[in-house]
Design a protein around this motif. Structure first.
Motif, PDB file in Angstrom:
ATOM      1  N   LYS A  70      80.925  28.551 -20.841  1.00 58.55           N
ATOM      2  CA  LYS A  70      81.955  27.621 -19.853  1.00 58.55           C
ATOM      3  C   LYS A  70      82.782  27.385 -20.516  1.00 58.55           C
ATOM      4  CE  LYS A  70      82.200  24.628 -16.454  1.00 58.55           C
ATOM      5  NZ  LYS A  70      81.260  23.434 -15.586  1.00 58.55           N
ATOM      6  N   ALA A  71      82.420  26.690 -21.921  1.00 54.34           N
ATOM      7  CA  ALA A  71      83.726  25.817 -23.014  1.00 54.34           C
ATOM      8  C   ALA A  71      84.336  27.265 -22.980  1.00 54.34           C
ATOM      9  CB  ALA A  71      83.283  25.906 -23.889  1.00 54.34           C
ATOM     10  N   SER A  72      84.067  28.517 -23.663  1.00 51.35           N
ATOM     11  CA  SER A  72      84.680  29.845 -23.898  1.00 51.35           C
ATOM     12  C   SER A  72      85.992  29.534 -22.871  1.00 51.35           C
ATOM     13  CB  SER A  72      84.161  30.866 -24.396  1.00 51.35           C
ATOM     14  OG  SER A  72      83.413  31.597 -23.285  1.00 51.35           O
ATOM     15  N   ASP A  90      89.069  36.119 -27.363  1.00 55.17           N
ATOM     16  CA  ASP A  90      88.336  35.300 -27.029  1.00 55.17           C
ATOM     17  C   ASP A  90      86.952  35.725 -26.391  1.00 55.17           C
ATOM     18  OD1 ASP A  90      89.509  33.220 -27.996  1.00 55.17           O
ATOM     19  OD2 ASP A  90      89.967  32.243 -26.803  1.00 55.17           O
ATOM     20  N   ASP A 115      84.807  27.980 -11.299  1.00 49.98           N
ATOM     21  CA  ASP A 115      83.438  26.521 -11.113  1.00 49.98           C
ATOM     22  C   ASP A 115      82.579  26.646 -10.529  1.00 49.98           C
ATOM     23  OD1 ASP A 115      84.867  24.809 -12.957  1.00 49.98           O
ATOM     24  OD2 ASP A 115      86.805  24.625 -11.618  1.00 49.98           O
ATOM     25  N   ARG A 160      96.945  28.649 -15.523  1.00 52.68           N
ATOM     26  CA  ARG A 160      97.068  27.753 -15.208  1.00 52.68           C
ATOM     27  C   ARG A 160      99.378  27.742 -15.368  1.00 52.68           C
ATOM     28  NH1 ARG A 160      93.167  24.452 -16.804  1.00 52.68           N
ATOM     29  NH2 ARG A 160      91.463  24.537 -15.098  1.00 52.68           N
ATOM     30  N   GLY A 165      88.114  27.876 -21.793  1.00 47.83           N
ATOM     31  CA  GLY A 165      89.307  27.460 -21.613  1.00 47.83           C
ATOM     32  C   GLY A 165      90.030  27.657 -22.247  1.00 47.83           C
ATOM     33  N   PRO A 166      90.466  28.187 -23.321  1.00 45.18           N
ATOM     34  CA  PRO A 166      92.359  28.442 -23.115  1.00 45.18           C
ATOM     35  C   PRO A 166      92.273  29.292 -22.372  1.00 45.18           C
ATOM     36  CG  PRO A 166      90.987  28.379 -25.320  1.00 45.18           C
ATOM     37  CD  PRO A 166      89.781  28.526 -24.160  1.00 45.18           C
ATOM     38  N   ARG A 205      91.798  29.520 -18.953  1.00 49.31           N
ATOM     39  CA  ARG A 205      91.441  29.256 -17.477  1.00 49.31           C
ATOM     40  C   ARG A 205      93.588  27.990 -18.154  1.00 49.31           C
ATOM     41  NH1 ARG A 205      88.293  26.328 -14.247  1.00 49.31           N
ATOM     42  NH2 ARG A 205      86.480  26.744 -14.709  1.00 49.31           N
ATOM     43  N   ASP A 206      93.893  27.766 -19.541  1.00 46.90           N
ATOM     44  CA  ASP A 206      94.884  26.824 -19.413  1.00 46.90           C
ATOM     45  C   ASP A 206      96.229  27.673 -19.516  1.00 46.90           C
ATOM     46  OD1 ASP A 206      93.558  24.634 -20.237  1.00 46.90           O
ATOM     47  OD2 ASP A 206      93.718  25.026 -22.053  1.00 46.90           O
TER      48      ASP A 206
END
Length: 276
Positions: free
Chosen positions: A92-94, A117, A252, A103, A96-97, A99-100
């Motif tokens: 899940k943490a991987s 990644d 999510d 968005r 993050g980039p 998602r940014d």
């Protein structure tokens, strides 16, 4: 003891840094590279040395420790092996980039981040998002569900064998060795991925998932990654076409789907432990 170890593994995963200290693959990968460079060892012998030998030593060690102190000495060995056998990194943490970038509406950055990644490549943003959703399902399956399945069914030796085969497939450079490691992993994936797919039906869209599983249940040739990605998206009612931000939010909802499956599995493990 298996259910207790599974509970302790969850605690360690959430509240301890022990996983990062245990999951050190440097020695294993170095031995893999050394055997490949020698060029004198047949791929099957290489897998026997790297996978079968450690598993056999583990089984022998547990055979010696199990009768001692009602198995209390074997408990930390079970826990350490299970933690080592879990997947690498945080699925899940991987994200993050990615998602940014998504968005911001920066498709080029999202493509670059996904390749850097997650190791994913796509021709357009729509197919990229589908690939990322499938990758999340696959990473959680192979890093958690497959491992705890084999641990509960056959013990720590099977969980360790699954992870060592995965490491051989990921880090091996000889095509023959990689192919054989992936064949054996495909064998080990066949049953747990279908149990997870049926779990998706129980916690998601039951009718849609069972309709797919009627055709794929005994299909030997479909890969575990493809099956879990396909069924997971169907269980979460993800349509073929969806706007970008809603599609991102599906990551999510897929995570919540996986959490519900984890609760279902642990409930099943607990019930089996009580009744057995």
């Amino acid at each position: 003891m298996s259910f207790l170890v599974l509970l302790l593994a969850l605690w360690v995963e959430k509240f301890s840094a022990l996983r990062h200290q245990v999951q050190r693959d440097g020695f294993f990968i170095a031995e893999l590279v050394r055997l490949e460079r020698s060029g004198k060892v047949h791929p099957w012998w290489t897998l026997a040395i790297l996978v079968l030998a450690p598993v056999a030593l583990l089984v022998l060690l547990l055979h010696v420790l199990d009768p001692v102190a009602y198995g209390l000495l074997a408990l930390p060995v079970h826990l350490l092996v299970l933690i080592y056998s879990l997947g690498r990194g945080d699925a899940k943490a991987s994200l993050g980039p990615f998602r940014d970038a998504w968005r911001r509406g920066d498709d080029q950055a999202a493509l670059h981040v996904a390749e850097r990644d997650l190791g994913l490549a796509a021709d357009d943003s729509r197919s990229l998002l589908v690939s990322v959703q499938g990758n999340l399902l696959w990473q959680v399956y192979q890093g958690f569900f497959a491992v705890i399945f084999w641990y509960f069914v056959l013990g720590p030796g099977a969980a360790l064998a699954y992870r060592l085969l995965a490491l051989c497939g990921e880090h091996g450079r000889q095509p023959a060795l990689k192919a054989r490691a992936e064949q054996l992993r495909h064998v080990m994936d066949w049953l747990p991925v279908r149990v997870l797919a049926l779990s998706f039906a129980l916690v998601g869209n039951f009718v849609a998932v069972t309709r797919v599983m009627l055709h794929e249940l005994l299909n030997w040739h479909i890969s575990a990654a493809h099956l879990v990605a396909r069924v997971g998206r169907i269980a979460d009612d993800i349509p073929g076409e969806e706007d970008d931000q809603r599609g991102l939010g599906r990551l999510d909802s897929l995570w919540e789907l996986l959490l519900r499956c984890a609760v279902l599995w642990y409930a099943g493990f607990a019930l089996w432990t009580v009744l057995a």
